[in-house]
Design a protein around this motif. Structure first.
Motif, short mmCIF file in Angstrom:
data_model
loop_
_atom_site.label_atom_id
_atom_site.label_comp_id
_atom_site.label_asym_id
_atom_site.label_seq_id
_atom_site.Cartn_x
_atom_site.Cartn_y
_atom_site.Cartn_z
N SER A 121 39.46 41.32 35.45
CA SER A 121 38.82 41.74 36.95
C SER A 121 39.45 42.08 37.99
CB SER A 121 37.52 41.60 36.93
OG SER A 121 37.35 42.56 37.89
N ASP A 122 40.52 43.74 38.17
CA ASP A 122 40.84 44.43 39.63
C ASP A 122 41.99 42.67 39.40
OD1 ASP A 122 39.03 45.41 40.51
OD2 ASP A 122 38.53 44.24 41.10
N LEU A 123 43.09 42.72 38.24
CA LEU A 123 44.02 42.41 38.53
C LEU A 123 45.43 42.65 39.20
CD1 LEU A 123 45.81 39.74 36.52
CD2 LEU A 123 47.21 41.92 35.26
N ARG A 124 45.91 41.98 40.06
CA ARG A 124 46.67 41.70 40.99
C ARG A 124 47.91 42.19 40.13
NH1 ARG A 124 45.38 35.84 44.78
NH2 ARG A 124 43.52 36.47 44.98
N ILE A 125 48.74 43.06 41.30
CA ILE A 125 49.78 43.64 41.25
C ILE A 125 50.61 43.18 42.06
CG2 ILE A 125 51.16 45.68 40.56
CD1 ILE A 125 48.90 47.93 40.50
N ARG A 126 51.38 41.98 42.01
CA ARG A 126 52.81 41.66 42.70
C ARG A 126 54.00 42.34 42.81
NH1 ARG A 126 50.72 37.29 44.97
NH2 ARG A 126 48.39 36.54 43.60
N THR A 127 54.37 42.65 44.24
CA THR A 127 56.05 42.68 43.95
C THR A 127 57.11 42.41 43.47
OG1 THR A 127 56.12 41.25 46.23
CG2 THR A 127 55.60 43.34 46.93
N GLY A 128 56.54 40.49 42.83
CA GLY A 128 58.07 40.17 41.95
C GLY A 128 57.02 39.72 41.12
N PRO A 129 57.90 39.27 40.49
CA PRO A 129 56.71 38.12 38.96
C PRO A 129 56.91 36.60 39.15
CG PRO A 129 59.37 38.18 38.53
CD PRO A 129 59.32 39.19 40.27
N GLY A 130 55.69 36.50 39.92
CA GLY A 130 55.22 35.17 40.32
C GLY A 130 54.17 35.57 41.43
N THR A 131 53.39 34.71 41.76
CA THR A 131 52.72 34.19 42.48
C THR A 131 52.45 34.13 44.05
OG1 THR A 131 52.06 31.83 42.33
CG2 THR A 131 50.46 33.73 40.93
N SER A 132 53.71 33.77 44.35
CA SER A 132 54.33 33.24 45.74
C SER A 132 54.68 35.11 45.98
CB SER A 132 55.79 33.32 45.74
OG SER A 132 56.75 34.15 44.35
N VAL A 135 50.69 40.67 47.53
CA VAL A 135 50.60 41.42 46.68
C VAL A 135 50.51 43.01 47.51
CG1 VAL A 135 47.28 42.49 45.55
CG2 VAL A 135 48.31 39.37 45.88
N ILE A 136 50.41 44.19 45.74
CA ILE A 136 50.47 45.51 46.45
C ILE A 136 49.40 46.18 46.40
CG2 ILE A 136 53.13 45.10 47.26
CD1 ILE A 136 53.49 46.47 43.97
N GLY A 137 48.32 45.56 44.62
CA GLY A 137 47.89 46.69 44.50
C GLY A 137 46.61 45.74 43.33
N THR A 138 46.10 46.05 43.16
CA THR A 138 44.58 45.79 41.93
C THR A 138 45.04 46.71 40.53
OG1 THR A 138 43.01 46.58 42.41
CG2 THR A 138 43.67 44.80 43.33
N PHE A 139 44.70 45.53 39.15
CA PHE A 139 44.99 46.92 38.24
C PHE A 139 43.51 46.43 37.31
CE2 PHE A 139 47.32 46.60 33.60
CZ PHE A 139 47.37 48.25 33.39
N PRO A 140 42.82 47.55 37.69
CA PRO A 140 41.39 47.34 37.39
C PRO A 140 40.93 46.84 35.85
CG PRO A 140 41.03 48.97 38.75
CD PRO A 140 42.57 48.70 38.39
N GLN A 141 40.22 45.91 35.57
CA GLN A 141 40.02 45.84 33.72
C GLN A 141 39.56 47.19 33.28
OE1 GLN A 141 36.29 43.25 33.24
NE2 GLN A 141 36.56 42.88 31.18
N GLY A 142 40.43 47.48 32.17
CA GLY A 142 40.21 48.75 31.22
C GLY A 142 40.89 50.10 31.31
#
Length: 526
Positions: A121-132, A135-142
């Protein structure tokens, strides 16, 4: 001549005033960006941080004017002329959705990129490959997105003109024909049973994912795979995801995290470090309890299974004890040493009454962790584990909530008064805008009533905890301030720190802190 000139000047002035009066309105409208809620609901807070109070709750699809921005927080205007703050990664800006799509380059087309789907649910989209990364957006479930490339455990996607990175474990598809994903190929089916009275089976591995079914205690399940503390299961045609700590794995079966059993270690003994240590029927903190051990008791080790020892019981059977709550010759340096009894000894918890308060619940999710986990789910896990240890020590234990229900602060305090609690403990996990902040903190309100309780409990927890110690501090919290019984509010670590979040969710940490709290209460009642 002068009259004509005067009339001409007045006409020009009137036109100028009309133009000037309309300009600010047009300008403001053109510049006002809207925040569109991108998840089911968001808590609007009175300030830019999770520590601020909740001013309102807004729903998916609702739109509010953006007034200002501060770090990862956005200030919005509410319909009742109030203002509030929301986290930026749970909204989308209207200006972003109006941007024209970027033209595809020939290079992109030549790559023949595949399509992937979000399973969270609302997977975070980030500027690079890591949690640091930001966050620039969300990728909804489905929802579906174009897969661009991969880097380690991260996948770069293009979703609604946003290009960024998501964690690969929360997406499906995107594999080339004839090849299965690494997670699929590494699946290891084993069995287990439901360890709670009622367990929700969810559509995906997320605490707020839709519920597809409900299973009762002791229902047998087949575990297909594990993903970040969740099991994908199949039970008589019911398929979905459940939280792994509610499942009792079958004795002798190898779980996803378990190492291959070592050779016999029959020459070693496990010496119990804490009173009330649970010996379980299988190698899991959610498994049934075979017996309760006292400090100093010795058990013959049969073998090692992951982080657990299989030991021989006095009745001739076997049980399992966690390696982090015992000492052996091998781990005596690493394990916490049992305290020597002082001349006055430690106090007994027999007959004492405790009210445990798992923070948040229901519509109040509390802190949202670095990987999207809800504080309300881990607080009740900790409270239930602590309750078991206290009851094993002879105490009467009551919880302010036993499931995912919203409970008012007034009701939590009322429970403390109604039960005439010898101690009230409110369990929480912390968050901060700076993800590098770590540590646990114990809070008290009234020094004469609460400080000794907070100090004793925190001292014992700090001895066992793997995270930094932030000490004992004054805290002006409602459940402390309005409580007439000895009270403690414990922030047991920062979910906003990715490394600390992983430690918090580990069985080792949960066992250590609840053992520490139990021992600290014994010291308090000495």
């Amino acid at each position: 001549m002068n009259l004509k000139k005067h009339n001409h000047m007045m006409l020009l002035l009137t036109c100028f005033v009309l133009i000037a009066s309309t300009w600010p309105m047009t300008h403001a409208t053109a510049q006002t960006d809207q925040a569109v809620v991108a998840t089911d609901e968001i808590n609007v807070r009175t300030g830019p941080g999770l520590s601020y109070g909740i001013a309102a709750v807004v729903k998916r699809g609702e739109s509010y004017p953006i007034l200002s921005e501060q770090g990862e927080w956005v200030q919005i205007g509410l319909s009742n002329r109030q203002k509030g703050w929301v986290v930026s990664w749970l909204i989308t800006k209207s200006s972003d959705t109006q941007k024209p799509a970027k033209p595809k380059t020939q290079g992109q087309s030549a790559q023949g990129s595949s399509t992937i789907t979000s399973t969270a649910s609302d997977l975070r989209i980030r500027t690079g490959p890591g949690t640091s990364y930001q966050v620039i957006g969300t990728f909804p479930q489905g929802a579906s997105a174009k897969k661009m490339e991969t880097s380690g455990a991260w996948t770069k996607i293009s979703y609604k003109q946003v290009e960024g990175w998501v964690h690969s474990e929360y997406v499906s598809g995107g594999q080339k024909a004839g090849r299965s994903s690494s997670s699929e190929s590494s699946r290891s089916k084993h069995t287990g049973t439901v360890g709670v009275s009622n367990l929700n089976v969810r559509k995906s591995a997320a605490p707020n994912a839709p519920v597809v079914a409900s299973l009762v205690r002791n229902t047998k399940i087949t575990i297909l795979r594990e993903q970040n503390g969740w099991y994908e299961i199949n039970s008589r045609g019911v398929k979905g995801w459940v939280a792994s700590y509610y499942i009792v794995t079958s004795q002798g079966s190898s779980s996803v995290h378990e190492k291959s059993p070592s050779s016999s270690t029959s020459h070693q003994k496990a010496y119990i470090v804490y009173d009330g240590t649970n010996i379980r029927k299988s190698a899991s903190t959610s498994a049934a309890i075979a017996e309760t051990a006292t400090k100093g008791a010795a058990y013959q080790i049969v073998r090692t299974q992951g982080d657990w020892y299989e030991v021989t019981l006095p009745n001739g059977g076997t049980g399992y004890v966690a390696s982090w709550v015992v000492q052996t010759k091998k781990n005596s340096i690493e394990a916490p040493r049992p305290q020597q009894d002082s001349s006055s000894g430690t106090g007994s918890l027999e007959g004492k009454t405790f009210v445990l308060d798992p923070g948040h619940g229901g519509r109040d999710s509390g802190t949202i962790g670095a990987d999207g986990a809800f504080e309300k789910n881990i607080t009740i896990k900790t409270a239930n584990l602590l309750a078991g240890k206290l009851r094993a020590s002879g105490a009467n234990v009551y919880l302010t909530r036993s499931d995912d229900t919203f409970i008012s602060l007034q009701s939590r305090v009322a429970t403390s008064h109604y039960r005439n609690a010898d101690a009230f403990i409110s369990i929480h996990y912390d968050s901060f805008m700076d993800p590098s902040v770590r540590g646990s903190t114990a809070y008290y309100y009234q020094a004469s009533k609460d400080q000794s309780l907070a100090t004793n409990v925190h001292t014992e927890v700090a001895k066992r905890s793997q995270i930094p110690d932030k000490g004992v501090k004054f805290g002006d919290y409602f459940v402390l301030r309005e409580n007439k019984r000895p009270s403690l509010l414990y922030e047991l670590g920062y979910l906003s720190n990715p490394q600390e979040e992983a430690i918090i969710y580990s069985a080792s940490y949960q066992e250590r802190v609840t053992e520490g709290m139990t021992e600290g209460l014994k010291q308090y009642f000495r």
